[in-house]
Scaffold this active site. Structure first.
Site, PDB file in Angstrom:
ATOM      1  N   HIS A 124      -7.630   5.112 -16.419  1.00 57.07           N
ATOM      2  CA  HIS A 124      -6.869   5.303 -16.324  1.00 57.07           C
ATOM      3  C   HIS A 124      -5.868   4.433 -17.727  1.00 57.07           C
ATOM      4  CE1 HIS A 124      -5.159   7.143 -12.905  1.00 57.07           C
ATOM      5  NE2 HIS A 124      -5.616   6.648 -11.892  1.00 57.07           N
TER       6      HIS A 124
ATOM      7  N   GLU B 297      -3.396   5.486 -19.753  1.00 56.24           N
ATOM      8  CA  GLU B 297      -2.191   5.240 -20.058  1.00 56.24           C
ATOM      9  C   GLU B 297      -1.147   4.599 -19.228  1.00 56.24           C
ATOM     10  OE1 GLU B 297      -3.778   7.066 -18.250  1.00 56.24           O
ATOM     11  OE2 GLU B 297      -2.240   8.386 -15.816  1.00 56.24           O
TER      12      GLU B 297
ATOM     13  N   CYS C 250      -9.281   9.828 -14.852  1.00 51.55           N
ATOM     14  CA  CYS C 250     -10.147   9.755 -13.569  1.00 51.55           C
ATOM     15  C   CYS C 250     -10.651  10.533 -12.683  1.00 51.55           C
ATOM     16  CB  CYS C 250      -8.212   9.111 -12.819  1.00 51.55           C
ATOM     17  SG  CYS C 250      -8.691   8.152 -11.610  1.00 51.55           S
TER      18      CYS C 250
END
Lengths: 217, 375
Positions: free
Chosen positions: A194, A196, A96
């Site tokens: 993202h 994650e 990001c």
């Protein structure tokens, strides 16, 4: 619960590797830490060069504003450190804002020079203004590690984007205009989304990408 | 199975009870002939007057929208006719389900000047729930409809907005009597509708954590009371509320419709469920379970309005209910990670054997006569 996970051998060689997350006081690192641990890595969060020298791959996380993030990196001496590591061909993944920091400069709030590891600038999204939510990513055929992530769905939350030479753009999304959402130069990769926070699709991408980056040293 | 005397509503619809051979929706529609619409408009204005927005708030109410014909019409009506500022809340389908048309229609609402909040549940949880729902109930929409209805009061609570507007009153306009409230416009009984009342225990049984199911959790009655939420059906106030009128109204404001033949999917005018392409399959399965599909719903509305005769309706329903397109089924099966053979195997298991028979070649044939019922 993600049923599909059962089909995937996520362990294997991964358990021996250590991922380092750059600690420069920006953003929420917990979700990235949890995600990397689930993938079987040891995780170290640090701003200490000695610690970062010992890890197999470096992550630059990032949530927040560009100028403040660069300021923090400068103060910790991490700008020259990261540039040096990129020159040494060490694997680095920026996520990001962390991806945007890899670029030469950004126009967010004020003109700020970046890490300048991947040539290009960070500019406003333009008419669409922001890009929040789930979107698909098309990956370049030459990127073998990203092949199984082609068409994958990832979570985005940003209002600035990368603009630079197409040779560094290895993943693209429609928003509604085409924007670069994965950039790469040698062993340094930037992910605008993202991984994650992108459920299984994010973990598959990270797993394949990390394996590729750390294996053919 | 019996049909309503006036329209083609079968008494196999869940929660629908006939009176002297007439379905609840026809009884209601008959009452509408004597309604003073001006008076109802005053009632609506009073609702807004009695629920003023709080200090430092920008919005008077929330509308649950998909970007389709009903939501576009509601949003425009409230803003342009009543002068209130609605906050539009959309539960968006994940990228692997949403159509470009659906995305464009939601963008159209933003272009029209509305504030829109989008709730975007995680795609894999969404898909896994759909797969589980398909295996458990032959209905992959059980979870997603929960999310659709739950998101709106969730956001209302978050933003401290008391008034929630939905379009159609399922109790009056379709005939799900369990959802009827104190008045024709009161929607606080929505929680009793077929889908919502089923709860999400089955999702927990599938192994999902509660934290993963937040988008699928309809706020409790106590939460409604604490936050003084009031659901209002806007359709009750609009004398010309119908699929077709809403579509005609919204198309003038940029709504994009389906541009291919309705024969493929039984969507007679190409104006329903514009934001995704799995609903037609669910309508097909619903038809096999209860003996009525999308065409019946369209036709009934048109019969009640007086646009077509019951006889003509029978012809249309015979032709279009139960029609399907292999391409749609292939895409649906692929999304659920099953083969089309497996899809049909599961669907045949759920076919109502009283209403249909499965022929040796696997096709499903109806035993009942449309407009008459079972002999």
């Amino acid at each position: 619960m993600e049923r599909l996970q059962e089909n995937l051998p996520l362990e294997l060689v991964l358990s021996k590797l250590t991922a380092g997350i750059i600690d420069y006081g920006a953003g929420n690192l917990a979700s990235l830490m949890i995600c990397l641990k689930q993938l079987g890595y040891a995780v170290k969060v640090s701003d200490d060069f000695n610690v970062l020298n010992s890890v197999d791959i470096i992550f630059i996380p990032g949530v927040g504003a560009y100028p403040a993030a660069m300021k923090a990196l400068h103060q910790k001496g991490l700008v020259s450190y990261l540039r040096e590591q990129a020159r040494l061909q060490r694997p680095i993944i920026g996520i990001c804002l962390g991806m945007q920091l890899l670029a030469s400069a950004s126009h967010e709030f004020e003109y700020t020079t970046g890490l300048d590891i991947i040539p290009g600038e960070i500019i406003s999204m333009g008419p669409s203004k922001w890009h929040i939510g789930w979107n698909t990513v098309e990956t370049k055929a030459s990127e073998m590690a990203l092949m199984s992530s082609n068409g994958g769905i990832f979570y985005f939350n940003h209002s600035y984007r990368y603009e630079g030479p197409t040779k560094y753009q290895v993943g693209l999304s429609q928003c509604p205009n085409t924007i670069a959402t994965i950039i790469r130069k040698n062993k340094v990769v930037g992910l605008q989304f993202h991984p994650e926070k992108s459920q299984l699709a994010g973990r598959i991408l990270l797993k394949n990408l990390i394996l590729e980056l750390v294996s053919n040293a | 199975m019996k049909y309503c005397k006036f329209c083609l509503q079968p008494d196999t619809r869940p929660n629908a009870f006939f009176t002297d051979g007439v379905c609840p929706a026809c009884l209601y529609s008959d009452l509408l002939k004597h309604v003073d619409w001006e008076e109802r408009l005053e009632v609506l204005k009073n609702i807004f007057a009695n629920n003023p927005r709080k200090k430092n708030q920008f919005h008077d109410c929330i509308i649950g929208v998909s970007g389709g014909k009903d939501s576009t019409r509601q949003a425009l009506f409230l803003r342009d006719k009543l002068g209130v500022n609605p906050l539009l809340v959309c539960l968006s389908y994940p990228p692997d389900q949403v159509t470009d048309r659906g995305v464009n229609n939601l963008s159209n609402l933003i272009d029209l000047g509305f504030d829109v909040i989008v709730s975007a549940p995680a795609p894999i949880t969404w898909r896994t729930l759909k797969m589980e729902g398909f295996y458990k109930f032959t209905n992959s929409f059980r979870s997603t409809e929960m999310a659709l209805f739950a998101t709106v009061p969730q956001i209302a609570i978050k933003y401290g907005i008391k008034l929630i507007l939905w379009g159609e009153n399922p109790g009056l306009q379709v005939g799900d009597l369990k959802t009827l409230g104190r008045t024709g416009y009161d929607g606080n009984s929505l929680r009793h509708m077929n889908t919502l009342s089923s709860g999400h225990d089955w999702m927990i049984e599938c192994g999902f954590r509660k934290s993963e199911l937040i988008p699928y959790s309809y706020p409790l009655l106590e939460e409604f009371e604490t936050h003084d939420l009031q659901i209002v059906y806007l359709g009750w106030f609009l004398g010309d509320w119908s699929h077709l009128n809403n579509a005609a109204y919204s198309c003038g404001y940029g709504l994009e419709m389906r541009d291919y033949g309705s024969e493929k999917i039984g969507d007679l005018y190409g104006v329903t469920a514009l934001d995704e392409d799995f609903t037609p399959i669910n309508q097909l399965i619903k038809y096999y379970k209860f003996g009525f599909g999308r065409a019946t719903d369209y036709v009934n509305e048109e019969i009640r309005i007086g646009n077509i005769s019951r006889e003509r309706g029978v012809e249309i329903v015979k032709t279009y209910d139960g029609s399907f397109d292999d391409g749609y089924i292939e895409r649906y099966a692929k999304y659920l990670s099953i083969t089309t053979e497996k899809f049909w195997e599961e669907v045949r298991k759920s076919v109502n054997k009283e209403l249909f028979q499965i022929l040796p070649d696997g096709t499903v044939a109806r035993k009942f006569t449309v407009g008459v019922g079972l002999e």
